[in-house]
Write an enzyme that holds these catalytic residues in place. Structure first.
Site, PDB file in Angstrom:
ATOM      1  N   ASP A 121     -23.851-111.513 -37.649  1.00 19.30           N
ATOM      2  CA  ASP A 121     -22.512-110.967 -37.852  1.00 19.30           C
ATOM      3  C   ASP A 121     -21.806-111.778 -38.942  1.00 19.30           C
ATOM      4  O   ASP A 121     -21.824-113.009 -38.914  1.00 19.30           O
ATOM      5  CB  ASP A 121     -21.733-111.049 -36.539  1.00 19.30           C
ATOM      6  CG  ASP A 121     -20.477-110.186 -36.584  1.00 19.30           C
ATOM      7  OD1 ASP A 121     -20.459-109.182 -37.316  1.00 19.30           O
ATOM      8  OD2 ASP A 121     -19.521-110.526 -35.883  1.00 19.30           O
ATOM      9  N   HIS A 128      -8.860-109.912 -42.988  1.00 22.93           N
ATOM     10  CA  HIS A 128      -9.148-110.315 -41.612  1.00 22.93           C
ATOM     11  C   HIS A 128      -9.207-111.840 -41.496  1.00 22.93           C
ATOM     12  O   HIS A 128      -8.581-112.431 -40.615  1.00 22.93           O
ATOM     13  CB  HIS A 128     -10.473-109.701 -41.141  1.00 22.93           C
ATOM     14  CG  HIS A 128     -10.970-110.235 -39.830  1.00 22.93           C
ATOM     15  ND1 HIS A 128     -10.346-109.964 -38.630  1.00 22.93           N
ATOM     16  CD2 HIS A 128     -12.026-111.051 -39.531  1.00 22.93           C
ATOM     17  CE1 HIS A 128     -10.997-110.575 -37.648  1.00 22.93           C
ATOM     18  NE2 HIS A 128     -12.011-111.244 -38.166  1.00 22.93           N
ATOM     19  N   GLU A 194     -13.656-105.381 -32.568  1.00 24.87           N
ATOM     20  CA  GLU A 194     -13.728-105.636 -34.002  1.00 24.87           C
ATOM     21  C   GLU A 194     -14.409-104.423 -34.632  1.00 24.87           C
ATOM     22  O   GLU A 194     -15.570-104.138 -34.345  1.00 24.87           O
ATOM     23  CB  GLU A 194     -14.490-106.933 -34.316  1.00 24.87           C
ATOM     24  CG  GLU A 194     -13.763-108.167 -33.819  1.00 24.87           C
ATOM     25  CD  GLU A 194     -14.259-109.479 -34.439  1.00 24.87           C
ATOM     26  OE1 GLU A 194     -15.405-109.528 -34.912  1.00 24.87           O
ATOM     27  OE2 GLU A 194     -13.470-110.451 -34.424  1.00 24.87           O
ATOM     28  N   GLU A 196     -16.341-102.722 -37.286  1.00 24.82           N
ATOM     29  CA  GLU A 196     -17.246-103.203 -38.322  1.00 24.82           C
ATOM     30  C   GLU A 196     -18.193-102.090 -38.769  1.00 24.82           C
ATOM     31  O   GLU A 196     -18.312-101.052 -38.113  1.00 24.82           O
ATOM     32  CB  GLU A 196     -18.105-104.366 -37.795  1.00 24.82           C
ATOM     33  CG  GLU A 196     -17.307-105.549 -37.282  1.00 24.82           C
ATOM     34  CD  GLU A 196     -18.156-106.806 -37.108  1.00 24.82           C
ATOM     35  OE1 GLU A 196     -19.282-106.874 -37.661  1.00 24.82           O
ATOM     36  OE2 GLU A 196     -17.686-107.713 -36.397  1.00 24.82           O
ATOM     37  N   ASP A 228     -17.783-104.925 -32.416  1.00 21.86           N
ATOM     38  CA  ASP A 228     -18.130-106.283 -31.971  1.00 21.86           C
ATOM     39  C   ASP A 228     -17.084-106.743 -30.959  1.00 21.86           C
ATOM     40  O   ASP A 228     -16.166-107.489 -31.281  1.00 21.86           O
ATOM     41  CB  ASP A 228     -18.149-107.192 -33.211  1.00 21.86           C
ATOM     42  CG  ASP A 228     -18.411-108.641 -32.878  1.00 21.86           C
ATOM     43  OD1 ASP A 228     -19.072-108.902 -31.870  1.00 21.86           O
ATOM     44  OD2 ASP A 228     -17.929-109.507 -33.640  1.00 21.86           O
ATOM     45  N   ARG A 232     -11.207-113.032 -26.786  1.00 23.07           N
ATOM     46  CA  ARG A 232     -10.550-114.049 -27.630  1.00 23.07           C
ATOM     47  C   ARG A 232     -10.281-115.349 -26.897  1.00 23.07           C
ATOM     48  O   ARG A 232     -10.298-116.426 -27.497  1.00 23.07           O
ATOM     49  CB  ARG A 232      -9.230-113.500 -28.171  1.00 23.07           C
ATOM     50  CG  ARG A 232      -9.363-112.251 -29.006  1.00 23.07           C
ATOM     51  CD  ARG A 232     -10.206-112.490 -30.236  1.00 23.07           C
ATOM     52  NE  ARG A 232     -10.351-111.261 -31.015  1.00 23.07           N
ATOM     53  CZ  ARG A 232     -11.204-111.119 -32.018  1.00 23.07           C
ATOM     54  NH1 ARG A 232     -12.022-112.113 -32.364  1.00 23.07           N
ATOM     55  NH2 ARG A 232     -11.271-109.987 -32.665  1.00 23.07           N
ATOM     56  N   GLN A 235     -13.616-117.166 -26.552  1.00 24.70           N
ATOM     57  CA  GLN A 235     -13.995-117.605 -27.902  1.00 24.70           C
ATOM     58  C   GLN A 235     -13.179-118.822 -28.368  1.00 24.70           C
ATOM     59  O   GLN A 235     -13.730-119.780 -28.916  1.00 24.70           O
ATOM     60  CB  GLN A 235     -13.782-116.432 -28.864  1.00 24.70           C
ATOM     61  CG  GLN A 235     -14.248-116.666 -30.286  1.00 24.70           C
ATOM     62  CD  GLN A 235     -13.891-115.480 -31.218  1.00 24.70           C
ATOM     63  OE1 GLN A 235     -13.472-114.417 -30.757  1.00 24.70           O
ATOM     64  NE2 GLN A 235     -14.066-115.676 -32.510  1.00 24.70           N
ATOM     65  N   LYS A 248     -18.617-113.323 -27.504  1.00 25.14           N
ATOM     66  CA  LYS A 248     -19.158-112.164 -28.213  1.00 25.14           C
ATOM     67  C   LYS A 248     -20.417-111.592 -27.563  1.00 25.14           C
ATOM     68  O   LYS A 248     -20.734-110.427 -27.758  1.00 25.14           O
ATOM     69  CB  LYS A 248     -19.560-112.587 -29.641  1.00 25.14           C
ATOM     70  CG  LYS A 248     -18.454-113.204 -30.472  1.00 25.14           C
ATOM     71  CD  LYS A 248     -17.647-112.142 -31.167  1.00 25.14           C
ATOM     72  CE  LYS A 248     -16.778-112.734 -32.257  1.00 25.14           C
ATOM     73  NZ  LYS A 248     -16.094-111.665 -33.021  1.00 25.14           N
ATOM     74  N   THR A 252     -22.250-105.594 -27.827  1.00 25.88           N
ATOM     75  CA  THR A 252     -21.917-105.112 -29.168  1.00 25.88           C
ATOM     76  C   THR A 252     -22.324-103.642 -29.186  1.00 25.88           C
ATOM     77  O   THR A 252     -23.489-103.333 -28.932  1.00 25.88           O
ATOM     78  CB  THR A 252     -22.708-105.883 -30.236  1.00 25.88           C
ATOM     79  OG1 THR A 252     -22.459-107.286 -30.085  1.00 25.88           O
ATOM     80  CG2 THR A 252     -22.309-105.447 -31.644  1.00 25.88           C
ATOM     81  N   GLU A 356      -5.286-109.007 -34.609  1.00 23.23           N
ATOM     82  CA  GLU A 356      -4.433-108.882 -35.790  1.00 23.23           C
ATOM     83  C   GLU A 356      -3.325-107.843 -35.595  1.00 23.23           C
ATOM     84  O   GLU A 356      -2.188-108.058 -35.999  1.00 23.23           O
ATOM     85  CB  GLU A 356      -5.286-108.470 -36.998  1.00 23.23           C
ATOM     86  CG  GLU A 356      -6.333-109.505 -37.392  1.00 23.23           C
ATOM     87  CD  GLU A 356      -7.378-108.882 -38.301  1.00 23.23           C
ATOM     88  OE1 GLU A 356      -7.150-108.848 -39.514  1.00 23.23           O
ATOM     89  OE2 GLU A 356      -8.410-108.412 -37.781  1.00 23.23           O
TER      90      GLU A 356
END
Lengths: 408, 408
Positions: A121, A128, A194, A196, A228, A232, A235, A248, A252, A356
């Site tokens: 990844d 970002h 996420e 992607e 993904d 948080r 992480q 993570k 996925t 975000e």
């Protein structure tokens, strides 16, 4: 009056014969018989059966439970198979053979289309990375000093890549807010997405060799949407110094449909201007085909659009990521998957993560289903995308969908 | 006078019938026919052929080009197969059948014994983490705040795991010393080793479930030596914020021999006392079988011993690592491999990396082949180890050997 053929599509159908993404499907009458399918409109063509019926030399490659044999066959085979498929779904003379081999999408089960080898990844959106840097390291520079010199990436867990539609159980784990005296254990309270784009490698490379930026189209078969999922809180507590791990690795999600690069020729665009000169192995300024892709992504939660991240804004291209990943001599295997990193554009409504969009939960989204700082149990996240095609006809990417279930 | 049987071993042979590690081999007459072999003394028993000849129900499981089918068969099968093998190499009545199926080690080629699914590398030695922290972050605390609360780990590249004996080309990549104005590209000038112990998963687990510390012996088949080659200069420039990537992904060498956990019952020891109370999912204080292993590792460069790291000193056990890796619901697959992290003891000559042994090159080693801060082209690194067995007989682990070749 005869019924309309499933091959007669509305003008501008994003899954017309200009697209033809590949997947793996099964039908209720033969649930264990997974085989390669090609999407045309709202139908799936049993590609191996069609190849067999039409005497194609690629029948053996397509009557398989995964795309890997086709991926491993290399670029000439990819082009030949696509040319044959295009004829099968467009030449009226083939209809009597092809039509009985079409299954309505709603009647089939879609499976993970490839066997994943390694999964990497990346972290390639400047917007970002800047947002995340400002949120997590407010006192430092938003971008780390290496960010504009190399595409930062890390390996993820191949074994927990799941196909669109798979439910995602809220992960449990350790977290520790700076104000907590000790870590606590429990279901993540900051479950995020996420948005992607993923790439799958077809042609392998040998240990000790390198693939340059110009080798992208020879080695990479196609692309797809990828979510993904990220916890948080887990992480944040675990990631220093060796990077993301359990935040993570629980899941996925990838689309059931892989769009071949050939279908996206009209969507190739140059990446943003580079602020720093690049080392030669990453320099793509002399490449004939630009490395970026103009993909317009939409992120929805419970049916409400929350963001529209533009993939064309990515600082690092997938070709540069491939060159970087192999510059140390690391080999590629058929089925290697790599993700672009979260796609975020410069605008607020172009951000590809809730981290975000809600600025780490401090500015919740107001959805018809309620306020959201992060995901709640029962929330369903959907990624969709399209790319410009020839003659103004859009190329649709297969969606990625996933619903959060409570921790087990 | 009859020749001595290869099954009559010297007293205390570390590869006697108490050990019986598994590998995959081929012979010069049938180079493409990879099959499961079991080491006894300096010979390899063709396990599938023996099983077939002796009418064992496990013949089909053993006549395979990798250990994965045996790994997937589960703990009861592992025990039964081991019991049968023990009889075949010890009961004199079997000799006429077994002896013709023994190949001298020097006559066979050894291969990577399993197909690797995911690869995770941990960071579980307090002495190693403290040394590295002091070297890389001299102004901060040596250990990050999370270190004693969870076993820190990250995913590595499965596709570049190679069997002992494979040459390792010096990786190229970006590096940037703090004093450099911009990154430079070239062969790594700080090529290093990490002496580790690897574990291979046999029994899988399902997505969304957890394996507790007590599940270690049900899920993990065996262990082996592992050299996590590391380019320190590449790693230092790339690893913030998402962890090691190209500094590690060029190669990881593993032993050709997997020692089953059953052979190491006498080597189980309690890990060091914990400084902080652990969250319940990591708490191993009530486990009947202690989670540590008393493995005595030797690191040699060009035949000179440079370190003797004691595996018993590891702060986090492999059982805790397994529990941590799955606590978020991540599934296990047969063939998942995880590394302990560099093994370093408290003493200077117990450090498992050159980074530590030479204190980042500032205190070079004096070897008969010259001064060494890091590895030079042509250097050969060998890891060996043994564990205490029953009745004072050592259990030998298969070596890991690798020679550095110049960058290509």
């Amino acid at each position: 009056m005869s019924e309309q053929s499933p091959l007669e599509l509305a003008e501008g159908d994003p899954f017309g014969p200009h697209n033809l993404p590949y997947g793996v499907f099964s039908t209720p009458d033969r649930p264990a018989d997974r085989r390669v399918g090609v999407r045309i409109g709202d139908h799936v063509l049993d590609a191996g059966a069609a190849a067999h019926a039409l005497g194609s030399p690629y029948a053996a490659l397509l009557a398989k439970p995964s795309l890997n044999p086709l991926l491993a066959a290399g670029r000439t085979a990819w082009r030949d198979v696509r040319r044959a498929l295009t004829a099968w779904v467009t030449v009226p003379a083939h209809r009597p053979v092809v039509e009985p081999l079409l299954h309505p999408l709603s009647d089939v089960e879609l499976h993970l289309p490839y066997e994943v080898a390694d999964y990497v990844d990346f972290y390639a959106s400047e917007h970002h990375a800047t947002n995340v840097g400002q949120i997590f390291r407010p006192d430092g520079a938003a971008l780390t000093p290496n960010w504009k010199h190399l595409p930062i990436g890390y390996h993820g867990r191949s074994g927990t890549i799941v196909v669109s539609g798979t439910e995602v159980a809220r992960p449990q784990g350790q977290r520790k807010a700076p104000s907590d005296a000790a870590p606590v254990f429990g279901p993540s309270v900051k479950l995020d997405i996420e948005a992607e784009v993923g790439f799958v490698v077809g042609t392998p490379s040998s240990l000790g060799s390198r693939v340059g930026v110009g080798g992208f189209d020879d080695h990479v078969f196609g692309l797809f949407l990828l979510n993904d999922w990220s916890a948080r809180d887990i992480q944040a507590w675990e990631y220093v110094p060796l990077g993301p791990f359990l935040g993570k690795s629980f899941a996925t999600s990838v689309s059931a449909w892989v769009t071949p690069l050939e279908a996206l020729a009209a969507a190739r665009v140059s990446p943003p201007a580079r602020d720093f000169p690049l080392l030669p192995y990453l320099d793509d300024s002399a490449e004939e085909v630009p490395g970026g892709f103009d993909l317009r992504i939409t992120v929805s939660i419970n049916g409400t659009v929350v963001a529209e991240p533009p993939f064309a804004s990515m600082y690092w291209t997938a070709a540069q990521q491939l060159a970087h990943m192999t510059v140390n001599g690391a080999s590629l295997r058929t089925g290697d998957v790599y993700g672009s990193g979260t796609v975020s554009g410069p605008e607020r409504d172009q951000r590809g993560s809730l981290l975000e969009l809600t600025w780490n939960g401090t500015e919740p989204l107001e959805l018809p289903t309620g306020k959201r700082a992060f995901l709640e149990d029962g929330d369903e996240v959907t990624l969709t995308a399209w790319a410009p095609g020839a003659h103004g006809v859009r190329v649709g990417l297969g969606e990625v969908r996933g619903r959060i279930t409570p921790s087990r």
